[in-house]
Design a protein around this motif. Structure first.
Motif, PDB file in Angstrom:
ATOM      1  N   GLY A 130       0.757  -1.244   0.000  1.00 23.04           N
ATOM      2  CA  GLY A 130       0.000   0.000   0.000  1.00 23.04           C
ATOM      3  C   GLY A 130       0.785   1.290   0.000  1.00 23.04           C
ATOM      4  N   PHE A 131       2.071   1.232  -0.310  1.00 22.68           N
ATOM      5  CA  PHE A 131       2.884   2.453  -0.327  1.00 22.68           C
ATOM      6  C   PHE A 131       3.404   2.721  -1.734  1.00 22.68           C
ATOM      7  CE2 PHE A 131       3.129   0.863   4.013  1.00 22.68           C
ATOM      8  CZ  PHE A 131       2.845   2.014   4.756  1.00 22.68           C
ATOM      9  N   ASP A 132       3.352   3.983  -2.130  1.00 22.98           N
ATOM     10  CA  ASP A 132       3.817   4.383  -3.457  1.00 22.98           C
ATOM     11  C   ASP A 132       4.926   5.429  -3.302  1.00 22.98           C
ATOM     12  OD1 ASP A 132       4.091   4.738  -6.145  1.00 22.98           O
ATOM     13  OD2 ASP A 132       2.322   6.012  -6.374  1.00 22.98           O
ATOM     14  N   PHE A 133       6.168   4.958  -3.298  1.00 28.56           N
ATOM     15  CA  PHE A 133       7.310   5.851  -3.101  1.00 28.56           C
ATOM     16  C   PHE A 133       8.014   6.128  -4.427  1.00 28.56           C
ATOM     17  CE2 PHE A 133       7.376   3.434   1.080  1.00 28.56           C
ATOM     18  CZ  PHE A 133       6.736   4.448   1.789  1.00 28.56           C
ATOM     19  N   GLU A 134       8.743   7.233  -4.483  1.00 27.86           N
ATOM     20  CA  GLU A 134       9.588   7.523  -5.636  1.00 27.86           C
ATOM     21  C   GLU A 134      10.753   6.534  -5.686  1.00 27.86           C
ATOM     22  OE1 GLU A 134       9.078   9.772  -8.001  1.00 27.86           O
ATOM     23  OE2 GLU A 134       7.191  10.391  -7.048  1.00 27.86           O
ATOM     24  N   ASN A 135      11.296   6.332  -6.884  1.00 28.59           N
ATOM     25  CA  ASN A 135      12.376   5.351  -7.037  1.00 28.59           C
ATOM     26  C   ASN A 135      13.594   5.649  -6.171  1.00 28.59           C
ATOM     27  OD1 ASN A 135      10.872   3.929  -8.858  1.00 28.59           O
ATOM     28  ND2 ASN A 135      11.971   4.620 -10.666  1.00 28.59           N
ATOM     29  N   ASN A 136      13.846   6.938  -5.897  1.00 25.12           N
ATOM     30  CA  ASN A 136      15.027   7.293  -5.104  1.00 25.12           C
ATOM     31  C   ASN A 136      14.710   7.528  -3.631  1.00 25.12           C
ATOM     32  OD1 ASN A 136      13.602   9.638  -5.417  1.00 25.12           O
ATOM     33  ND2 ASN A 136      15.288  10.832  -6.299  1.00 25.12           N
ATOM     34  N   ASP A 137      13.533   7.111  -3.185  1.00 25.04           N
ATOM     35  CA  ASP A 137      13.180   7.202  -1.766  1.00 25.04           C
ATOM     36  C   ASP A 137      14.065   6.238  -0.963  1.00 25.04           C
ATOM     37  OD1 ASP A 137      10.659   8.127   0.128  1.00 25.04           O
ATOM     38  OD2 ASP A 137      11.468   6.163   0.704  1.00 25.04           O
ATOM     39  N   TRP A 138      14.468   6.649   0.235  1.00 21.08           N
ATOM     40  CA  TRP A 138      15.401   5.841   1.017  1.00 21.08           C
ATOM     41  C   TRP A 138      14.841   4.466   1.355  1.00 21.08           C
ATOM     42  CZ3 TRP A 138      14.339   3.986   5.896  1.00 21.08           C
ATOM     43  CH2 TRP A 138      13.259   4.571   6.581  1.00 21.08           C
ATOM     44  N   ARG A 139      13.521   4.375   1.488  1.00 22.57           N
ATOM     45  CA  ARG A 139      12.922   3.074   1.806  1.00 22.57           C
ATOM     46  C   ARG A 139      13.018   2.112   0.626  1.00 22.57           C
ATOM     47  NH1 ARG A 139       8.217   6.655   4.373  1.00 22.57           N
ATOM     48  NH2 ARG A 139       9.052   7.896   2.647  1.00 22.57           N
ATOM     49  N   ILE A 140      12.873   2.647  -0.586  1.00 24.04           N
ATOM     50  CA  ILE A 140      13.057   1.829  -1.786  1.00 24.04           C
ATOM     51  C   ILE A 140      14.502   1.349  -1.856  1.00 24.04           C
ATOM     52  CG2 ILE A 140      13.080   1.834  -4.309  1.00 24.04           C
ATOM     53  CD1 ILE A 140      10.273   1.873  -3.250  1.00 24.04           C
ATOM     54  N   ILE A 141      15.438   2.251  -1.586  1.00 25.59           N
ATOM     55  CA  ILE A 141      16.863   1.932  -1.680  1.00 25.59           C
ATOM     56  C   ILE A 141      17.252   0.865  -0.658  1.00 25.59           C
ATOM     57  CG2 ILE A 141      19.196   2.852  -1.381  1.00 25.59           C
ATOM     58  CD1 ILE A 141      18.145   5.545  -2.415  1.00 25.59           C
ATOM     59  N   VAL A 142      16.781   1.007   0.590  1.00 23.65           N
ATOM     60  CA  VAL A 142      17.146   0.062   1.646  1.00 23.65           C
ATOM     61  C   VAL A 142      16.678  -1.345   1.307  1.00 23.65           C
ATOM     62  CG1 VAL A 142      16.680  -0.605   4.038  1.00 23.65           C
ATOM     63  CG2 VAL A 142      17.287   1.748   3.503  1.00 23.65           C
ATOM     64  N   VAL A 143      15.431  -1.478   0.888  1.00 26.42           N
ATOM     65  CA  VAL A 143      14.899  -2.809   0.568  1.00 26.42           C
ATOM     66  C   VAL A 143      15.603  -3.392  -0.652  1.00 26.42           C
ATOM     67  CG1 VAL A 143      12.837  -4.082  -0.151  1.00 26.42           C
ATOM     68  CG2 VAL A 143      12.670  -2.350   1.640  1.00 26.42           C
ATOM     69  N   ALA A 144      15.894  -2.562  -1.645  1.00 24.81           N
ATOM     70  CA  ALA A 144      16.602  -3.041  -2.841  1.00 24.81           C
ATOM     71  C   ALA A 144      17.981  -3.577  -2.466  1.00 24.81           C
ATOM     72  CB  ALA A 144      16.732  -1.921  -3.867  1.00 24.81           C
ATOM     73  N   VAL A 145      18.677  -2.855  -1.589  1.00 21.71           N
ATOM     74  CA  VAL A 145      20.005  -3.305  -1.143  1.00 21.71           C
ATOM     75  C   VAL A 145      19.887  -4.633  -0.392  1.00 21.71           C
ATOM     76  CG1 VAL A 145      21.893  -2.792   0.462  1.00 21.71           C
ATOM     77  CG2 VAL A 145      21.045  -1.016  -1.085  1.00 21.71           C
ATOM     78  N   LEU A 146      18.838  -4.772   0.418  1.00 20.29           N
ATOM     79  CA  LEU A 146      18.625  -6.031   1.140  1.00 20.29           C
ATOM     80  C   LEU A 146      18.380  -7.183   0.178  1.00 20.29           C
ATOM     81  CD1 LEU A 146      16.399  -4.859   4.143  1.00 20.29           C
ATOM     82  CD2 LEU A 146      18.810  -5.566   4.195  1.00 20.29           C
TER      83      LEU A 146
END
Length: 512
Positions: free
Chosen positions: A130-146
């Motif tokens: 249910g969340f729609d973040f921008e591609n460079n949002d820190w939450r997107i980055i953290v999960v991608a790194v994980l």
């Protein structure tokens, strides 16, 4: 972390987990590497916009050079079953300089696509809850790194555990595609598909294209979604029959992908139509992912199934993409084309320990850096991926012809499978490379502009040019001299795999 050094005289090859994969396991990993669900949903809309109803035949035509190059891989692997694949074969055929650049092409493609896949998996996971973040949002980055870190761990932990995970993940992907096709025809037959259109054989007419620019764009897009099948060749030293299984798996993977892409494309067109509004496949607003546009109308409250399928597809491919690059750099380390540390193999897991970890670290650094600098440049690097793919596939095709040049007159089979087919594949992919570069020069092609030209061109050609710089830098180190003099790897260098198929070194998960 302890490692076992590799020596050129080792009788058991490079120390990988020999005898691990059969035909099925190799094929599963080849299919998983292409990320079939994600590749389709990310490309189909743009292919339809480019060529309309000719989308199915575009996928068929793009399949041809892939199959021709798959034959080249099969023949080269049968003669030289080395996990370095393009690097090893091109070095044997053309010498160290071309071989090194071929290996770099494989590495660049893997690094760029890892960043893309991890980002996609993260974006979709947040969207699912249910969340729609921008591609460079820190939450997107953290999960991608994980995601990158966890899949790097799986690849480091052993090819057996990776195969078992891929069996499950690929099964889920194909189950989702079956659900999609069944739901499509159920909705059409029940009259609940308002934009449905009838199937036409003209969709498969290779002479139905009306615009050359649109045709070339569609073919280039379609080429991208087939990429990845060669992963099963990079695992050749870990199969039960290194000379035969990987080549067969590569051809089988290509055929399964062709059937998958064409059948899903036809079903999607029949359900959603080709309109430029609403859920039509010609609507640019939904071109990046037609699943998101049609999931609720197609599956109602179960539309999340398609979102999960995309996440799984991206995560699955993240893990399998690490495999060929890690093994390619392992081979480069063994043959002195890279520092000695790259040839380290884990004593228990029998995986390229240092190469795998470095691949994960480089992918994370690349992804985070590019995202923080400009997400547009990251997207352009993904659009430029076709250049690296066409580059090293074409080198492989030409290497096959030159390596077997003395065999071409021995039989009709050798002439076609070792000569004509690989040559045609190499020429077609060279043409694709040139056409892509020309198109990418345009500032309107991608998301950014650099130095007054298209950012996609700068990133794509620039990434290959960086390989030239690194190659010359490595040339000045003493360890590199035997490689660049053609001593550590040449046409006569023995294949470094176990001599007897029955004498396998299994990893800790191997078993029998």
């Amino acid at each position: 972390m302890s490692t076992t050094p590799i020596h050129l005289e080792r009788p058991d090859g490079k120390g990988l987990a020999a005898g691990t994969l059969g035909l099925w396991g190799s094929t599963v990993i080849g299919l998983a590497s292409t990320a079939p669900v994600y590749s389709l949903v990310a490309s189909l809309g743009w292919v339809v916009i480019a060529v309309g109803a000719q989308a199915p035949i575009a996928f068929v035509i793009a399949f041809v050079p892939m199959l021709l190059i798959a034959f080249a891989y099969r023949e080269l692997n049968n003669a030289v079953p080395d996990c370095g694949t393009t690097f090893t074969w091109a070095t044997k055929a053309f010498g160290p300089w071309v071989g090194w650049m071929g290996g770099w092409g494989v590495a660049v493609a893997g690094m760029v696509v890892l960043a893309n896949l991890a980002q996609i998996a993260s974006v979709y996971l947040w969207s699912l809850i249910g969340f729609d973040f921008e591609n460079n949002d820190w939450r997107i980055i953290v999960v991608a790194v994980l995601f990158i870190a966890s899949m790097t761990w799986v690849s480091w932990r052993g090819v057996e555990i990776g195969e078992r995970i891929q069996n499950i993940l690929l099964g889920v992907q194909y189950l989702a595609l079956v659900v999609f096709i069944v739901a499509v025809f159920w909705q059409i037959l029940s009259g609940n598909a308002p934009d449905a259109i009838d199937f036409s054989w003209e969709w498969l007419n290779p002479f139905g294209f009306t615009d050359w620019s649109g045709f070339t764009e569609a073919i280039l897009l379609a080429l991208f979604i087939y990429w990845g099948w060669d992963t099963c060749l990079a695992l050749n030293e870990e199969t039960k029959d290194p000379k035969r299984i990987p080549g067969r798996a590569a051809v089988l993977t290509c055929v399964i992908l062709l059937f998958t892409y064409v059948s899903v494309t036809i079903a999607a067109m029949m359900y959603a139509g080709l309109g430029e509004t609403g859920t039509g496949l010609g609507n640019e607003e939904h071109a990046d992912d037609f699943f998101l546009a049609i999931k609720d109308g197609l599956l109602g409250p179960f539309g999340w199934v398609l979102v999960v399928a995309v996440i799984i597809s991206a995560v699955s491919s993240t893990q399998t993409t690490i495999l060929p690059t890690a093994r390619g750099t392992l081979a480069m380390g063994v043959y002195r084309a890279l520092p000695a540390k790259f040839k380290d193999v884990h004593p228990e897991y029998k995986t390229p320990s240092f190469s795998t970890i470095i691949m994960g670290i480089v992918a994370v650094v690349y992804y985070v850096t590019m995202t923080l600098i400009s997400d547009n440049i990251l997207q352009d690097s993904i659009l430029s991926l076709g250049l690296a793919i066409a580059f090293y596939y074409a080198i492989t095709g030409f290497a096959c012809v030159w390596y077997f040049r003395k065999d071409l007159g021995r039989s009709t089979r050798d002439l076609f499978f070792k000569g004509i087919f690989p040559l045609l594949g190499g020429l077609l992919l060279t043409a694709a490379f040139v056409q892509s570069a020309i198109d990418m020069w345009d500032v309107d092609y991608g998301y950014s502009e650099l130095l007054g030209i298209g950012g996609t061109f700068v990133v794509g050609i620039g990434s290959l040019a960086i390989g030239l710089v690194l190659m010359f830098l490595w040339f000045v180190f003493p360890r590199s001299k035997r490689f660049f003099r053609g001593e550590s790897l040449n046409r006569d260098t023995e294949v470094m795999v176990p001599d007897e198929p029955g004498d396998f070194i299994r990893s800790i998960d191997g078993g029998i």
